[in-house]
Design a protein around this motif. Structure first.
Motif, PDB file in Angstrom:
ATOM      1  N   PHE A 251     -15.797 -19.391   6.817  1.00 55.95           N
ATOM      2  CA  PHE A 251     -15.159 -19.113   8.104  1.00 55.95           C
ATOM      3  C   PHE A 251     -16.086 -18.355   9.033  1.00 55.95           C
ATOM      4  N   PHE A 252     -15.897 -18.593  10.333  1.00 53.16           N
ATOM      5  CA  PHE A 252     -16.589 -17.851  11.382  1.00 53.16           C
ATOM      6  C   PHE A 252     -15.640 -16.747  11.835  1.00 53.16           C
ATOM      7  N   ILE A 253     -16.156 -15.516  11.911  1.00 52.61           N
ATOM      8  CA  ILE A 253     -15.255 -14.395  12.184  1.00 52.61           C
ATOM      9  C   ILE A 253     -15.893 -13.352  13.093  1.00 52.61           C
ATOM     10  N   TYR A 254     -15.074 -12.792  13.953  1.00 52.37           N
ATOM     11  CA  TYR A 254     -15.407 -11.575  14.693  1.00 52.37           C
ATOM     12  C   TYR A 254     -14.326 -10.571  14.341  1.00 52.37           C
ATOM     13  N   GLY A 255     -14.699  -9.527  13.639  1.00 47.77           N
ATOM     14  CA  GLY A 255     -13.727  -8.524  13.210  1.00 47.77           C
ATOM     15  C   GLY A 255     -13.562  -7.459  14.258  1.00 47.77           C
ATOM     16  N   GLY A 256     -12.404  -7.427  14.884  1.00 48.48           N
ATOM     17  CA  GLY A 256     -12.177  -6.433  15.922  1.00 48.48           C
ATOM     18  C   GLY A 256     -10.724  -6.385  16.308  1.00 48.48           C
ATOM     19  N   SER A 257     -10.442  -5.704  17.393  1.00 46.45           N
ATOM     20  CA  SER A 257      -9.075  -5.603  17.890  1.00 46.45           C
ATOM     21  C   SER A 257      -9.094  -5.780  19.405  1.00 46.45           C
ATOM     22  N   PRO A 258      -8.975  -6.996  19.936  1.00 46.54           N
ATOM     23  CA  PRO A 258      -8.703  -8.191  19.134  1.00 46.54           C
ATOM     24  C   PRO A 258      -9.976  -8.768  18.510  1.00 46.54           C
ATOM     25  N   GLY A 259      -9.774  -9.541  17.475  1.00 45.78           N
ATOM     26  CA  GLY A 259     -10.833 -10.323  16.861  1.00 45.78           C
ATOM     27  C   GLY A 259     -10.318 -11.731  16.657  1.00 45.78           C
ATOM     28  N   HIS A 260     -11.110 -12.549  16.010  1.00 47.17           N
ATOM     29  CA  HIS A 260     -10.646 -13.920  15.758  1.00 47.17           C
ATOM     30  C   HIS A 260     -11.415 -14.508  14.587  1.00 47.17           C
ATOM     31  N   VAL A 261     -10.847 -15.536  13.966  1.00 50.30           N
ATOM     32  CA  VAL A 261     -11.484 -16.237  12.866  1.00 50.30           C
ATOM     33  C   VAL A 261     -11.080 -17.703  12.926  1.00 50.30           C
ATOM     34  N   VAL A 262     -12.042 -18.590  12.674  1.00 51.02           N
ATOM     35  CA  VAL A 262     -11.735 -20.022  12.513  1.00 51.02           C
ATOM     36  C   VAL A 262     -12.254 -20.444  11.142  1.00 51.02           C
ATOM     37  N   LEU A 263     -11.492 -21.281  10.482  1.00 52.85           N
ATOM     38  CA  LEU A 263     -11.782 -21.694   9.120  1.00 52.85           C
ATOM     39  C   LEU A 263     -12.477 -23.049   9.112  1.00 52.85           C
ATOM     40  N   VAL A 264     -13.518 -23.182   8.302  1.00 54.60           N
ATOM     41  CA  VAL A 264     -14.213 -24.460   8.137  1.00 54.60           C
ATOM     42  C   VAL A 264     -13.385 -25.319   7.179  1.00 54.60           C
ATOM     43  N   LEU A 265     -12.799 -26.394   7.686  1.00 55.74           N
ATOM     44  CA  LEU A 265     -11.887 -27.225   6.908  1.00 55.74           C
ATOM     45  C   LEU A 265     -12.587 -28.373   6.200  1.00 55.74           C
ATOM     46  N   ASP A 266     -13.695 -28.827   6.756  1.00 56.65           N
ATOM     47  CA  ASP A 266     -14.421 -29.943   6.156  1.00 56.65           C
ATOM     48  C   ASP A 266     -15.846 -29.939   6.685  1.00 56.65           C
ATOM     49  N   VAL A 267     -16.751 -30.515   5.915  1.00 53.60           N
ATOM     50  CA  VAL A 267     -18.153 -30.635   6.311  1.00 53.60           C
ATOM     51  C   VAL A 267     -18.654 -32.017   5.897  1.00 53.60           C
TER      52      VAL A 267
END
Length: 265
Positions: free
Chosen positions: A191-207
């Motif tokens: 997953f690609f992530i930015y940890g914060g408030s707010p933050g966000h994450v997107v999950l790698v579902l397939d490659v």
């Protein structure tokens, strides 16, 4: 006028190519989204998190993303929706959805000892302690274990555990417990992530990979704020809905991730 006609034909051709790579009757990623010509899916183990994501049930093609209150997501940044039940409260947001998928995967294969997540204050919370009749008591900034509670059925205990994690974990805690990963070794389940408030994450579902060029592409999924169904993102600049895997800034429809944001559980 001729330019407009040619441009229109160009986009129609692109749409036609995209539609050939989408089986609208497919019930999972592996059935619905075929890799573009020249690409093939990277190999994953049958009982891996990556294969769990590839085969996760999808809602009917064309289904809208619903918020926790039943309203539709206004920003139509998605191409498909996971059959992913929500709570009727605003709890399962971006990091929570990724945590839920990982936890549900481990639960499916009975890996209870591996179901453990940190909360924002850094405290580690193993599922097995909930399973043994313990609960966490939160008083201001203090969080303490208390034993002696009646042991519930495994699924009930698991659901209680997840509700606690949703309430006290987030992108910050997830980014602190995850391991940074090289983009060259990307695999479904990262997953690609930015940890914060707010933050966000997107999950790698397939490659998938082009065997001739070595270039990789990926499918990405997310939840967002407020709590909403987990969905597969459109790609506006690449081979929709696939994104090129590049060691650069990653632009998704609702967030931009800096270089070096890829992590794994």
């Amino acid at each position: 006028m001729k330019k407009h006609i040619l441009l229109g034909l160009f986009f129609l051709t692109i749409i036609e190519v995209y539609s050939q790579n989408i089986n609208q009757k497919g019930n999972s990623i592996i059935e619905r989204f075929l890799p573009p010509e020249g690409y093939e899916r990277v190999a994953v183990e049958e009982k891996s998190f990556g294969n769990y994501l590839r085969t996760f049930p999808l809602k009917k093609y064309g289904s809208p993303v619903l918020l926790y209150n039943g309203n539709e997501k206004r920003n139509k940044v998605y191409i498909s929706v996971f059959d992913f039940p929500l709570l009727k409260t605003d709890l399962i947001q971006c990091a929570d959805a990724v945590i839920k998928l990982q936890a549900e995967y481990l639960y499916k294969y009975g890996k209870y000892s591996e179901i453990t997540f940190h909360i924002t204050n850094g405290m580690i919370v193993p599922f097995e302690r909930f399973l043994n009749g313990e609960q966490l008591i939160v008083s201001g900034n203090n969080v303490t274990w208390k034993s002696g509670y009646k042991k519930e059925a495994v699924r009930d205990s698991f659901d209680d555990y997840l509700k606690f994690i949703y309430s006290y974990a987030g992108t910050y805690s997830l980014s602190k417990e995850a391991k940074r990963k090289s983009i060259g070794n990307i695999t479904p389940g990262d997953f690609f992530i930015y940890g914060g408030s707010p933050g966000h994450v997107v999950l790698v579902l397939d490659v998938a990979i082009n065997k001739k060029t070595g270039r990789k592409i990926m499918l990405l999924g997310q939840s967002y704020m407020p709590s909403q169904e987990f969905h597969i993102l459109k790609s506006y600049e690449n081979i929709n809905p696939w994104y090129f895997v590049e060691n650069e800034v990653l632009k998704t429809p609702e967030w931009t991730f800096e270089k070096g944001s890829l992590m794994e559980f």
